[in-house]
Design a protein around this motif. Structure first.
Motif, PDB file in Angstrom:
ATOM      1  N   TRP A  24       0.842  -1.183   0.000  1.00 52.84           N
ATOM      2  CA  TRP A  24       0.000   0.000   0.000  1.00 52.84           C
ATOM      3  C   TRP A  24       0.880   1.235   0.000  1.00 52.84           C
ATOM      4  CZ3 TRP A  24      -5.157   0.508  -0.565  1.00 52.84           C
ATOM      5  CH2 TRP A  24      -5.904  -0.677  -0.547  1.00 52.84           C
ATOM      6  N   PRO A  25       0.499   2.249  -0.787  1.00 53.64           N
ATOM      7  CA  PRO A  25       1.284   3.489  -0.805  1.00 53.64           C
ATOM      8  C   PRO A  25       1.136   4.255   0.508  1.00 53.64           C
ATOM      9  CG  PRO A  25      -0.667   3.697  -2.188  1.00 53.64           C
ATOM     10  CD  PRO A  25      -0.624   2.271  -1.702  1.00 53.64           C
ATOM     11  N   GLU A  26       2.088   5.128   0.761  1.00 58.58           N
ATOM     12  CA  GLU A  26       1.999   5.994   1.931  1.00 58.58           C
ATOM     13  C   GLU A  26       0.847   6.980   1.730  1.00 58.58           C
ATOM     14  OE1 GLU A  26       3.878   5.931   4.780  1.00 58.58           O
ATOM     15  OE2 GLU A  26       4.681   4.067   3.954  1.00 58.58           O
ATOM     16  N   PRO A  27       0.177   7.381   2.809  1.00 61.26           N
ATOM     17  CA  PRO A  27      -0.910   8.349   2.659  1.00 61.26           C
ATOM     18  C   PRO A  27      -0.380   9.712   2.219  1.00 61.26           C
ATOM     19  CG  PRO A  27      -0.512   7.879   4.981  1.00 61.26           C
ATOM     20  CD  PRO A  27       0.357   6.941   4.185  1.00 61.26           C
ATOM     21  N   VAL A  28      -1.196  10.434   1.457  1.00 63.16           N
ATOM     22  CA  VAL A  28      -0.807  11.776   1.030  1.00 63.16           C
ATOM     23  C   VAL A  28      -1.068  12.795   2.140  1.00 63.16           C
ATOM     24  CG1 VAL A  28      -1.091  11.307  -1.426  1.00 63.16           C
ATOM     25  CG2 VAL A  28      -3.004  12.239  -0.136  1.00 63.16           C
ATOM     26  N   ARG A  29      -1.942  12.465   3.078  1.00 63.87           N
ATOM     27  CA  ARG A  29      -2.240  13.330   4.220  1.00 63.87           C
ATOM     28  C   ARG A  29      -2.301  12.506   5.491  1.00 63.87           C
ATOM     29  NH1 ARG A  29      -1.566  18.706   3.083  1.00 63.87           N
ATOM     30  NH2 ARG A  29      -2.365  19.047   1.011  1.00 63.87           N
ATOM     31  N   CYS A  80      -7.192   5.075  -4.299  1.00 66.88           N
ATOM     32  CA  CYS A  80      -8.432   4.317  -4.140  1.00 66.88           C
ATOM     33  C   CYS A  80      -8.290   3.349  -2.969  1.00 66.88           C
ATOM     34  CB  CYS A  80      -8.745   3.550  -5.431  1.00 66.88           C
ATOM     35  SG  CYS A  80     -10.169   2.444  -5.272  1.00 66.88           S
ATOM     36  N   PRO A  81      -9.248   3.368  -2.031  1.00 71.39           N
ATOM     37  CA  PRO A  81      -9.141   2.486  -0.883  1.00 71.39           C
ATOM     38  C   PRO A  81      -9.408   1.011  -1.211  1.00 71.39           C
ATOM     39  CG  PRO A  81     -11.157   3.751  -0.762  1.00 71.39           C
ATOM     40  CD  PRO A  81     -10.385   4.269  -1.941  1.00 71.39           C
ATOM     41  N   LEU A  82      -9.952   0.737  -2.379  1.00 65.95           N
ATOM     42  CA  LEU A  82     -10.214  -0.658  -2.744  1.00 65.95           C
ATOM     43  C   LEU A  82      -9.025  -1.291  -3.458  1.00 65.95           C
ATOM     44  CD1 LEU A  82     -12.276  -2.957  -2.719  1.00 65.95           C
ATOM     45  CD2 LEU A  82     -13.133  -2.101  -4.891  1.00 65.95           C
ATOM     46  N   CYS A  83      -8.492  -0.587  -4.455  1.00 63.81           N
ATOM     47  CA  CYS A  83      -7.392  -1.175  -5.244  1.00 63.81           C
ATOM     48  C   CYS A  83      -6.023  -0.637  -4.858  1.00 63.81           C
ATOM     49  CB  CYS A  83      -7.631  -0.964  -6.738  1.00 63.81           C
ATOM     50  SG  CYS A  83      -7.447   0.752  -7.298  1.00 63.81           S
ATOM     51  N   GLY A  84      -5.978   0.376  -3.993  1.00 64.38           N
ATOM     52  CA  GLY A  84      -4.709   0.928  -3.561  1.00 64.38           C
ATOM     53  C   GLY A  84      -3.951   1.661  -4.653  1.00 64.38           C
ATOM     54  N   GLY A  85      -4.658   2.124  -5.655  1.00 64.85           N
ATOM     55  CA  GLY A  85      -4.018   2.859  -6.736  1.00 64.85           C
ATOM     56  C   GLY A  85      -3.548   1.999  -7.889  1.00 64.85           C
ATOM     57  N   ARG A  86      -3.891   0.728  -7.862  1.00 60.53           N
ATOM     58  CA  ARG A  86      -3.500  -0.152  -8.968  1.00 60.53           C
ATOM     59  C   ARG A  86      -4.421  -0.013 -10.167  1.00 60.53           C
ATOM     60  NH1 ARG A  86      -3.304  -5.567  -5.531  1.00 60.53           N
ATOM     61  NH2 ARG A  86      -5.041  -4.452  -4.648  1.00 60.53           N
ATOM     62  N   GLY A  87      -5.650   0.415  -9.933  1.00 55.76           N
ATOM     63  CA  GLY A  87      -6.606   0.564 -11.018  1.00 55.76           C
ATOM     64  C   GLY A  87      -7.334  -0.712 -11.371  1.00 55.76           C
ATOM     65  N   SER A  88      -6.878  -1.819 -10.825  1.00 55.76           N
ATOM     66  CA  SER A  88      -7.522  -3.109 -11.084  1.00 55.76           C
ATOM     67  C   SER A  88      -7.357  -3.984  -9.862  1.00 55.76           C
ATOM     68  CB  SER A  88      -6.910  -3.789 -12.304  1.00 55.76           C
ATOM     69  OG  SER A  88      -5.564  -4.118 -12.048  1.00 55.76           O
ATOM     70  N   GLY A  89      -8.011  -5.114  -9.915  1.00 60.08           N
ATOM     71  CA  GLY A  89      -7.912  -6.057  -8.818  1.00 60.08           C
ATOM     72  C   GLY A  89      -6.637  -6.861  -8.888  1.00 60.08           C
ATOM     73  N   SER A  90      -6.563  -7.851  -8.081  1.00 60.56           N
ATOM     74  CA  SER A  90      -5.365  -8.685  -8.026  1.00 60.56           C
ATOM     75  C   SER A  90      -5.454  -9.836  -9.022  1.00 60.56           C
ATOM     76  CB  SER A  90      -5.176  -9.226  -6.613  1.00 60.56           C
ATOM     77  OG  SER A  90      -6.319  -9.972  -6.232  1.00 60.56           O
ATOM     78  N   GLY A  91      -6.023  -9.566 -10.174  1.00 59.94           N
ATOM     79  CA  GLY A  91      -6.140 -10.597 -11.195  1.00 59.94           C
ATOM     80  C   GLY A  91      -7.481 -11.287 -11.203  1.00 59.94           C
ATOM     81  N   HIS A 147     -12.936   2.761 -10.908  1.00 64.74           N
ATOM     82  CA  HIS A 147     -13.070   2.535 -12.352  1.00 64.74           C
ATOM     83  C   HIS A 147     -11.755   2.807 -13.089  1.00 64.74           C
ATOM     84  CE1 HIS A 147     -17.323   1.958 -11.737  1.00 64.74           C
ATOM     85  NE2 HIS A 147     -17.301   3.056 -11.004  1.00 64.74           N
ATOM     86  N   ALA A 148     -10.661   2.351 -12.500  1.00 59.87           N
ATOM     87  CA  ALA A 148      -9.303   2.440 -13.050  1.00 59.87           C
ATOM     88  C   ALA A 148      -8.731   3.855 -13.018  1.00 59.87           C
ATOM     89  CB  ALA A 148      -9.233   1.850 -14.451  1.00 59.87           C
ATOM     90  N   ARG A 149      -9.358   4.783 -12.286  1.00 59.76           N
ATOM     91  CA  ARG A 149      -8.808   6.136 -12.175  1.00 59.76           C
ATOM     92  C   ARG A 149      -7.704   6.180 -11.129  1.00 59.76           C
ATOM     93  NH1 ARG A 149     -13.137   9.722 -10.771  1.00 59.76           N
ATOM     94  NH2 ARG A 149     -11.605  11.369 -11.001  1.00 59.76           N
ATOM     95  N   ARG A 150      -7.654   5.212 -10.255  1.00 65.78           N
ATOM     96  CA  ARG A 150      -6.596   4.998  -9.271  1.00 65.78           C
ATOM     97  C   ARG A 150      -6.670   5.864  -8.025  1.00 65.78           C
ATOM     98  NH1 ARG A 150      -1.006   4.112 -12.269  1.00 65.78           N
ATOM     99  NH2 ARG A 150      -0.506   3.970 -10.086  1.00 65.78           N
ATOM    100  N   VAL A 151      -7.356   7.001  -8.069  1.00 62.57           N
ATOM    101  CA  VAL A 151      -7.424   7.867  -6.895  1.00 62.57           C
ATOM    102  C   VAL A 151      -8.747   7.663  -6.155  1.00 62.57           C
ATOM    103  CG1 VAL A 151      -5.891   9.626  -7.841  1.00 62.57           C
ATOM    104  CG2 VAL A 151      -8.348   9.816  -8.222  1.00 62.57           C
TER     105      VAL A 151
END
Length: 98
Positions: free
Chosen positions: A17-22, A43-54, A63-67
């Motif tokens: 998981w990435p570090e928080p921005v705030r 994104c709290p669901l995908c963690g910024g990957r834009g997709s699931g774990s396969g 929706h793949a926007r990542r944020v």
């Protein structure tokens, strides 16, 4: 002539998981941590990957926007712009001037 060492396949890199921005310490005055991502910004669901774990394609949350879909990646929300619904996530806020 030197030989190139053989590349070893270590398998997929585990997701981190990435570090928080705030964080509470880095909030802009008059703002609160985003109730959806808690300051992460991604994104709290995908963690910024834009997709699931396969197991699924595009992330069903961002929706793949990542944020984060609520704070749009900022990790914080202005208290003066919170809707009455959003204010329900912050019981410590009083009249919107915090």
């Amino acid at each position: 002539m030197s030989e190139t060492p053989e590349a070893r396949d270590e398998g997929p890199t585990p997701f981190r998981w990435p570090e928080p921005v705030r964080t509470p310490e880095t909030l802009t005055p008059g703002y609160v941590l985003c109730y959806e991502c808690d300051g992460l910004g991604w994104c709290p669901l995908c963690g910024g990957r834009g997709s699931g774990s396969g197991t699924w394609g595009r992330c069903r949350e961002c929706h793949a926007r990542r944020v984060c879909p609520i704070c749009q990646g900022g990790g914080q929300l202005a208290t003066s712009e919170l809707s009455s619904y959003q204010r329900g996530h912050y019981p410590d806020l009083t009249d919107g001037r915090n």
